[in-house]
Structures are given as structure tokens and as C-alpha cells.
Design a protein around this motif. Structure first.
Motif, short mmCIF file in Angstrom:
data_model
loop_
_atom_site.label_atom_id
_atom_site.label_comp_id
_atom_site.label_asym_id
_atom_site.label_seq_id
_atom_site.Cartn_x
_atom_site.Cartn_y
_atom_site.Cartn_z
N ARG A 1 0.81 -1.22 0.00
CA ARG A 1 0.00 0.00 0.00
C ARG A 1 0.85 1.28 0.00
O ARG A 1 0.31 2.38 -0.03
N LEU A 2 2.16 1.12 0.04
CA LEU A 2 3.08 2.26 0.08
C LEU A 2 3.58 2.57 -1.33
O LEU A 2 4.17 1.73 -1.99
N ILE A 3 3.31 3.78 -1.79
CA ILE A 3 3.79 4.25 -3.10
C ILE A 3 4.87 5.29 -2.85
O ILE A 3 4.59 6.36 -2.30
N PHE A 4 6.12 4.99 -3.23
CA PHE A 4 7.19 5.95 -3.00
C PHE A 4 7.10 7.11 -4.00
O PHE A 4 6.80 6.92 -5.17
N THR A 5 7.36 8.32 -3.48
CA THR A 5 7.30 9.54 -4.28
C THR A 5 8.56 10.38 -3.98
O THR A 5 9.40 9.96 -3.19
N SER A 6 8.63 11.56 -4.57
CA SER A 6 9.76 12.45 -4.29
C SER A 6 9.57 13.23 -3.00
O SER A 6 10.47 13.97 -2.59
N GLY A 7 8.44 13.10 -2.35
CA GLY A 7 8.16 13.82 -1.11
C GLY A 7 6.67 13.95 -0.89
O GLY A 7 5.86 13.43 -1.68
N ALA A 8 6.29 14.66 0.17
CA ALA A 8 4.87 14.81 0.48
C ALA A 8 4.14 15.67 -0.55
O ALA A 8 2.95 15.48 -0.78
N THR A 9 4.84 16.62 -1.17
CA THR A 9 4.19 17.45 -2.18
C THR A 9 3.70 16.60 -3.34
O THR A 9 2.54 16.71 -3.77
N GLU A 10 4.55 15.72 -3.84
CA GLU A 10 4.12 14.84 -4.93
C GLU A 10 3.04 13.87 -4.46
O GLU A 10 2.08 13.59 -5.19
N ALA A 11 3.19 13.38 -3.22
CA ALA A 11 2.17 12.47 -2.67
C ALA A 11 0.81 13.16 -2.58
O ALA A 11 -0.23 12.56 -2.90
N ASN A 12 0.79 14.42 -2.15
CA ASN A 12 -0.46 15.19 -2.10
C ASN A 12 -1.06 15.34 -3.48
O ASN A 12 -2.28 15.19 -3.67
N ASN A 13 -0.23 15.67 -4.46
CA ASN A 13 -0.71 15.83 -5.83
C ASN A 13 -1.28 14.52 -6.37
O ASN A 13 -2.34 14.51 -7.00
N LEU A 14 -0.57 13.43 -6.12
CA LEU A 14 -1.04 12.13 -6.60
C LEU A 14 -2.37 11.75 -5.95
O LEU A 14 -3.28 11.24 -6.61
N HIS B 1 -1.27 23.34 3.83
CA HIS B 1 -0.05 23.71 3.13
C HIS B 1 -0.38 23.96 1.66
O HIS B 1 -1.35 23.40 1.13
N HIS B 2 0.43 24.78 0.98
CA HIS B 2 0.19 25.04 -0.44
C HIS B 2 0.31 23.77 -1.29
O HIS B 2 -0.22 23.73 -2.41
N ALA B 3 0.98 22.76 -0.76
CA ALA B 3 1.08 21.49 -1.49
C ALA B 3 -0.26 20.77 -1.56
O ALA B 3 -0.41 19.81 -2.32
N VAL B 4 -1.24 21.24 -0.79
CA VAL B 4 -2.63 20.78 -0.92
C VAL B 4 -3.48 21.85 -1.60
O VAL B 4 -4.24 21.56 -2.53
N LEU B 5 -3.32 23.09 -1.18
CA LEU B 5 -4.16 24.17 -1.72
C LEU B 5 -3.93 24.37 -3.22
O LEU B 5 -4.89 24.62 -3.97
N ASP B 6 -2.69 24.28 -3.69
CA ASP B 6 -2.43 24.51 -5.11
C ASP B 6 -2.96 23.40 -6.01
O ASP B 6 -3.54 23.68 -7.06
N PRO B 7 -2.81 22.11 -5.65
CA PRO B 7 -3.49 21.08 -6.43
C PRO B 7 -5.01 21.25 -6.45
O PRO B 7 -5.67 20.97 -7.46
N LEU B 8 -5.58 21.71 -5.33
CA LEU B 8 -7.03 21.95 -5.29
C LEU B 8 -7.42 23.08 -6.25
O LEU B 8 -8.46 23.03 -6.90
N ALA B 9 -6.56 24.10 -6.33
CA ALA B 9 -6.82 25.19 -7.28
C ALA B 9 -6.77 24.66 -8.71
O ALA B 9 -7.55 25.08 -9.58
#
Length: 389
Positions: free
Chosen positions: A79-92, A113-121
Motif C-alpha cells: 500500500r506504500l507508493i514511493f514519491t519524491s516527497g509529500a508534495t508529490e504524494a499530495n498531488n497524486l 499547506h500550499h502542497a494541498v491548496l495549489d493542487p485543489l486550485a
């Protein structure tokens, strides 16, 4: 035997800025650096290359690290998907789920965080409806707010576990219960929580959880998305089919090994570390209250990350305060990603623009000492005095 002089420690400390910005990032723990070392050069294989020993050795290291991180979260490794960080994980998580559904309504919080707000935008630009809930002055969301915001086409709720600026801990379990009752998926950005507070996605009722290694003394450039069984996502990129087809690209073996080592280390000393840091944090707050009349706390003191303190000093110019403090103490006025703009988090909980600018996020780390706490109080008080004069 070398003579140890307490006064020499004080002299040394005054020569460089004190570090009080451990929520922006953390240094790699020595055991993390040691664990990663072989995979930069000696064991340099690609974990997707299964035809020879170098590749198989890398694949085995990734598999072990995946299992170790999964065990720390009490989830299955797959169930773990490796990413480049939490920002990419949030986007995914956000873009991936919404685009798979095709349309609908998403609920989140204005203090994310903007790593959530910006994908929502971005989702709004693609035709999705987004509702951002405003927390109370304590920074906390009430589960009833989520209940009231749910519409017939709501497909996802995203609420961070621990706020990156004011450190408050949202009532995730209660919010997840509301989502489960309505059959709605819930995502949480847990970059600031993992390794610092207990975090078990299934026990909390979370469907998608974003993680980052560099907030818990691991390397920068690696994170993960935890995905509950039955949740399907649209990938953000395509290529070699790695990570169950959700995240194509060669896996960074060294970083993943470092991530797992950091996670194990964080769990081993978490209770003891939290007790020590909360004691120091409380000393810092008490000292600042004594030295700076009128200083305010931003956000609820409880529930809060034990290593976070966020204060507002009304009536002074924020830019002058930070300029006076910069040579002496490393901290921030908001997120490390905010580029100096006044904190949207602090304004969302009722601080004016001027008050937000005159705020300090002080975050403690494993290496923070009693002496540094005392020096920080002195340096902040002196900077406030210089600014006011």
C-alpha cells in the motif's frame, strides 16, 4: 582529559544563529547517512533490473525498507507508493482520485499547506468544486463543519494531521468517521506528523496519507503515499510502470533506505524525545511571556506538536523584527515555501496581516538544549526591544 567549560559553550553558541526551524527540514541523522552510504556507489544497481545481482540487491533493499516503513504505520507494504516527497504524494492523492472520478466536490481547509491548496486550485480549473473550511481561532476544524459541507457529489475530504506553521493537531479520527458514514474518501497530509506523533492510517480511518522523510531526520527527495485497498488513482506520470503503475521512474534506493532508517529511529525515541522537547518548548513560551509583555500564542496549545511554538508580537513591524533576529536565530514567519508572504494560516485564524508578519514559528529539534532555549529567549527579547526602539 579535556576540560569542559560551560561558559565556552555559551561563547560558541553566540557565534552563529541558533537553529529553531526544524519544521522546515531536519538534518539527516548519522545512522541515516550510514545506512544510505553503500547505495550511492558500491551497491549502485537499479531495483527494476532483476537480471543480475546488483539490481537484485537494490530491489531487496527497497523491499526491506518498504516493509519497515509499512510496519511503522501498521499497513501492508504494497500500500506504500514511493514519491519524491509529500508534495508529490499530495498531488497524486488529490489529482489522482479526482481525475479518476471525473467530476465532483472536494472539501479541505484554508490552513492547509500550499502542497494541498495549489493542487485543489488546479482541480477547480479542471471543473471540480472545492470548499475550504475556515478553522476557529485555535486553528482547529470541528467535524460538524465537515458534515455540513458535504454535498451529494462530494468525493474527497483532505485535512492535514499536524499544521506546518502553528502545529495544531486536527481531530482526524472524528473527521474520518463523518467521511466513512457518507462513503467519502479522506486524505491527510501527514508530513509534519509522521515520526513525531502516533500515526496509524487504518486506526484513524484514513484512505490516503502523504509522508515525507526530511521532516524526521531522513533525506530530502523522498516520501510516500499510503493508499487504502480499493482506492483507485489516476497516475500523474507514465513510464516504466514502477510503484504499481502509479509512479513511474527509477526508485532512489539510497533515499528509500534512508527514509526507512529515519522512520525506525523516530519511532524508537519518539516518546522520550517528545517529552523532552515539550518541556523545552514550554520553557521557551514561559520565558518569552516573562520578557515580552503582550506576546500572543498562535493556535491552540493543545493538541499541538510538542516541538512547535508560534508566537505573535503585536504592535511591531514584522520585517524589522526578522531583520534584527536573522543574524542571531534561524526561524520563520510561516511556511518554508511561502517566499516571505504573510502567512495565510495565521490570517485564516484571525490575525491581521501586520500581526501575521510580526509572528515567529519556533520549532525545536533533537539537538535543542536548555542553554539554547535560554539564549533564544534573550535574543528574541533583544530583537523586539531593538525593533520597538
Amino acid at each position: 582529559m579535556q576540560h569542559h567549560d560551560r561558559n565556552s559553550d555559551q561563547t560558541t553558541l553566540t557565534e552563529s544563529p541558533l537553529a529553531f526551524d526544524f519544521q522546515a527540514t531536519t538534518p539527516c541523522a548519522p545512522e541515516v547517512v550510514e545506512a544510505m552510504a553503500p547505495y550511492w556507489s558500491e551497491l549502485w544497481g537499479n531495483p527494476s533490473s532483476r537480471q543480475h545481482r546488483l539490481g537484485l540487491t537494490a530491489a531487496a533493499a527497497v523491499n526491506l525498507a518498504r516493509r519497515q516503513i509499512a510496519d511503522s504505520l501498521a499497513v501492508a507494504p504494497e500500500r506504500l507508493i514511493f514519491t519524491s516527497g509529500a508534495t508529490e504524494a499530495n498531488n497524486l492523492a488529490l489529482l489522482g482520485l479526482a481525475r479518476r472520478r471525473g467530476q465532483g466536490h472536494v472539501i479541505s481547509v484554508s490552513t492547509e499547506h500550499h502542497a494541498v491548496l495549489d493542487p485543489l486550485a488546479q482541480l477547480e480549473r479542471e471543473g471540480f468544486r472545492v470548499t475550504l473550511l475556515n478553522p476557529g481561532t485555535d486553528g482547529l476544524i470541528n467535524p460538524a463543519q465537515v458534515e455540513q459541507a458535504i454535498a451529494t457529489d462530494t468525493i474527497l475530504v483532505s485535512v492535514m494531521a499536524a499544521n506546518n506553521e502553528i502545529g495544531v493537531l486536527q481531530p482526524l479520527e472524528a473527521i474520518a468517521e463523518v467521511c466513512r458514514h457518507h462513503g467519502i474518501a479522506i486524505h491527510s497530509d501527514a508530513a509534519q506528523a509522521f515520526g513525531h506523533i502516533p500515526l496509524q492510517p487504518d486506526a484513524l480511518g484514513l484512505d490516503l496519507v502523504s509522508l515525507s522523510a526530511h521532516k524526521l531526520y531522513g533525506p530530502k527527495g523522498v516520501g510516500a503515499l499510503v493508499v487504502r485497498d480499493g482506492i483507485t488513482l489516476e497516475p500523474l506520470q507514465w513510464g516504466g510502470g514502477q510503484e504499481a503503475g502509479l509512479r513511474a521512474g527509477t526508485l532512489p534506493t539510497a533515499l528509500i533506505v534512508g527514509f526507512a532508517t529515519a522512520a525506525r529511529t523516530a519511532l524508537q525515541d519518539r516518546v522520550q524525545r517528545n517529552h523532552r522537547l515539550q518541556t523545552l518548548r514550554d520553557q521557551l513560551w514561559e520565558g518569552l511571556q516573562r520578557r515580552i509583555p503582550g506576546v500572543l500564542l498562535n493556535g491552540a496549545m493543545e493538541p499541538r506538536l510538542p516541538h512547535n511554538l508560534n508566537i505573535c508580537i503585536p504592535g511591531i513591524t514584522g520585517s524589522r523584527l526578522h531583520r534584527a533576529l536573522r543574524p542571531h536565530l534561524a526561524c520563520s514567519s510561516g511556511s518554508a515555501c511561502s517566499s516571505g508572504a504573510p502567512s495565510h494560516v495565521l490570517q485564516a485564524i484571525g490575525r491581521s496581516r501586520a500581526e501575521a508578519e510580526a509572528s515567529l514559528r519556533l520549532s525545536l529539534g533533537r539537538t535543542t538544549t536548555d542553554d539554547e532555549i535560554q539564549l533564544a529567549v534573550e535574543r528574541i527579547a533583544a530583537a523586539v526591544c531593538a525593533t520597538r526602539s
